[in-house]
Design an enzyme around this catalytic site. Structure first.
Site, short mmCIF file in Angstrom:
data_model
loop_
_atom_site.label_atom_id
_atom_site.label_comp_id
_atom_site.label_asym_id
_atom_site.label_seq_id
_atom_site.Cartn_x
_atom_site.Cartn_y
_atom_site.Cartn_z
CB SER A 52 43.54 25.37 45.53
OG SER A 52 43.03 26.40 44.72
CE LYS A 109 39.59 24.93 44.23
NZ LYS A 109 40.11 26.23 44.62
#
Lengths: 156, 458
Positions: free
Chosen positions: A64, A101
């Site tokens: 990701s 993230k």
């Protein structure tokens, strides 16, 4: 009577190299028991990490954050002491699960942004649902397949 | 002033740091061999499950409440404990590591001299608490008081009363008197179950009641000077300071290592493997504190709760080492195996074993030559070589052994006797665990000490 012999003390001219301390610590924590002198190696944890005793190593699973060059199998050094800020890459806890993230502030709202178009940004609405576990300060990516690559193979 | 920092349900908290999904769920950690509950989250305490409760008794209740159950993971707890202690030690002049999750702090003079905390040691306590939480994720409570006994008591109240926000500072006589009234006598540090019963029978119910007894009474009924000191400490007059920390400086008087087996064992070699492992560990600790041992004890126990088991449930054998004191694992093992042979009853199922090393001294202190031991030259020529290899201590070999095990992980180099019997080949793909090793069905990964076990993030 005894004779006293004077022994001249010679000042050393040659430079004196002090060896660095190094200890083998798996997660960056200094163990007082393993202090020992070594003259060649030095400790990357001490050299690079701001707060070695508050830093934890984690392993990346998934892609990701591929756009930020963080790939599956990489090691991340996560500093729990640092205050997370705009643009930091963080390990966040979203609904009880850990995820890496980028923390971004856009127009007054905070987002957890993936670096991969296949994943959706996550808007932080409820601070009960999201917490910051730590700030990623370093990343270890193997360019020559070694221990981390081997680990990745055994896992899947 | 003394402080006591104590982690809140430490083992559960360690599990939650790396598995935040259990943050609001009930969580328990079980003892070695998954036998009893040794750490309970607040939610589990609220269910009325007691510390030490046998797991099988509370299993259904835990399940009904969707509780998470973990086997103990000492690799993780030990490493997190070291981080917590390191963090605390950076804030205060001296600490005494009292247990894996508790440390006493020496705060003497700080209330007068430490600039940001002038007269406000509670602020220092709050700083330590937030610091530990931020760097390790472990929640703690802090008690601050003029004596260690009162600091312990303050800590207990800080844990119990949420309004205190994790810190209680007993700076005034009024606060101390109030705190003493809140705590039952059995919860005072140093009052065990038997003394508690005795005190309650004498009408002494709270710590405040205990503080009112006379010095003479305490001496007579509470174990002499120890009891008198305890009462003095409750009055705020310190009778003990910080003891040297466990990190190497605290030398033990005796060293023991024992475990309950994962399942009952009837084979001699299996039990010997367990004894060898415990002995190796104890000898390693002995060498780490730089001592040699004079006396060795080995004991084995049957399961007294199993049907048709007759007493004696436990048998032990003690030996003053005939070859003189030693710290050599191989020498100790030769004695331990003969002691075990003496205790062994064929056909008996054993469920626990242990070793104890006593009479510890640094080499060369007060060592007396034995009157009856034969000098090396007098041994018969035939036995001489054998004698040398089995009896001579080899400090160099032991140092290398310890260095290897420290560097590459415990048990990297072991005595072959400690290995599982070859008659029981390892299960293909399964773990090659020795027969005595306990159950640990729900152990979490060693998140901080093994590369393979690091936390995974997506």
């Amino acid at each position: 009577m005894s004779d006293v012999e004077l022994i001249p003390v010679v000042a050393t001219e040659t430079p004196f190299f002090l060896p660095l301390f190094s200890c083998t610590v798996p997660a960056g924590f200094p163990s007082p028991a393993s202090d020992h002198l070594e003259d060649e190696l030095f400790d990357l944890n001490r050299l690079l990490l701001r707060h070695p005793d508050a830093t934890y190593l984690v392993r990346v699973a998934g892609e990701s954050m591929a756009g930020a060059e963080i790939h599956a199998g990489d090691l991340l050094a996560v500093d729990k002491q640092m205050e997370a800020d705009h643009n930091h890459i963080v390990v966040a806890v979203v609904e009880g699960e850990c995820t890496v993230k980028q923390l971004v502030c856009k127009g007054g709202t905070w987002w957890l942004m993936p670096a991969n178009p296949a994943f959706k940004p996550y808007e932080i609405r409820d601070t009960d649902e999201v917490s910051i576990w730590g700030v990623v300060t370093h990343m270890l990516h193997e360019l020559v397949p070694g221990k981390l690559a081997a680990l990745l193979r055994t896992r899947d | 002033m003394f402080g006591l920092v104590d982690a809140n349900n430490f083992y559960v908290s360690c599990e939650r740091v790396f598995q935040p999904r259990y943050e609001k769920r009930p969580v328990v950690v079980l003892s070695n061999n998954d036998g009893n509950v040794v750490s309970r989250s607040a939610e589990v305490k609220a269910l009325g499950i007691q510390m030490g409760a046998p797991y099988f008794e509370v299993k259904e209740l835990l399940k009904a409440n969707n509780a998470a159950v973990f086997s103990s993971n000492y690799a993780l707890y030990g490493s997190m404990s070291a981080r917590v202690m390191y963090c605390i030690a950076q804030r205060v002049p001296a600490i005494e590591i009292y247990s894996i999750d508790e440390a006493f702090l020496d705060l003497h003079g700080l209330e007068q001299h430490l600039t940001p905390y002038l007269g406000r040691l509670d602020n220092l306590a709050h700083t330590i608490r937030t610091d530990v939480k931020r760097r390790t994720g472990i929640p703690t409570c802090v008690g601050v008081a003029p004596t260690k006994t009162l600091a312990k008591l303050a800590n207990r109240l800080a844990k119990k009363l949420p309004d205190l926000d994790g810190v209680l500072y007993l700076d005034s006589a009024e606060r101390q008197a109030w705190a003493l009234r809140q705590v039952a006598v059995g919860d005072v540090w140093g009052i065990g179950r038997q003394y508690a019963a005795k005190l309650m029978a004498a009408g002494i119910d709270s710590a405040a009641d205990l503080a009112r007894v006379s010095d003479a009474w305490a001496r007579k009924h509470l174990g002499g000077v120890v009891g008198a000191r305890l009462v003095q400490e409750l009055h705020g007059r310190p009778c003990s300071g910080l003891h040297p920390s466990e990190d190497g400086t605290l030398s033990r008087q005796s060293i023991s290592c024992s475990r309950t087996f994962g399942r009952p064992l009837t084979g001699y070699t299996d039990v010997l493997a367990a004894v060898t492992t415990f002995l190796s560990r104890a000898a390693e600790k002995l060498r780490a504190q730089g001592d040699i041992a004079y006396v060795l004890t080995v004991y084995i126990s049957k399961n007294r709760f199993a049907p048709h088991v007759l007493p004696p449930y436990s048998r032990s054998a003690t030996l003053t080492l005939p070859g003189g004191p030693t710290a050599d694992t191989t020498v100790l093992l030769s004695y331990a195996s003969s002691l075990l042979g003496r205790l062994w009853e064929p056909g008996t199922a054993y469920h626990k074993a242990g070793v104890v090393l006593d009479g510890l001294e640094p080499p060369g202190t007060g060592q007396q030559l034995s009157l009856f031991s034969s000098p090396p030259a007098a041994t018969q020529p035939d036995n001489e070589r054998e004698e040398k290899t089995s009896q001579a201590s080899r400090p160099g070999l032991m140092a290398s052994l310890d260095a290897l095990n420290q560097r590459f992980g415990r048990g990297t180099v072991r005595l072959a006797t400690a290995l599982p019997a070859p008659a029981e080949p390892a299960v293909p793909g399964g773990s090659n665990r020795p027969a005595w090793e306990g159950k640990a069905q729900w152990r979490s990964p060693a998140f901080t000490t093994r590369l393979e076990d690091l936390l995974l993030v997506n």
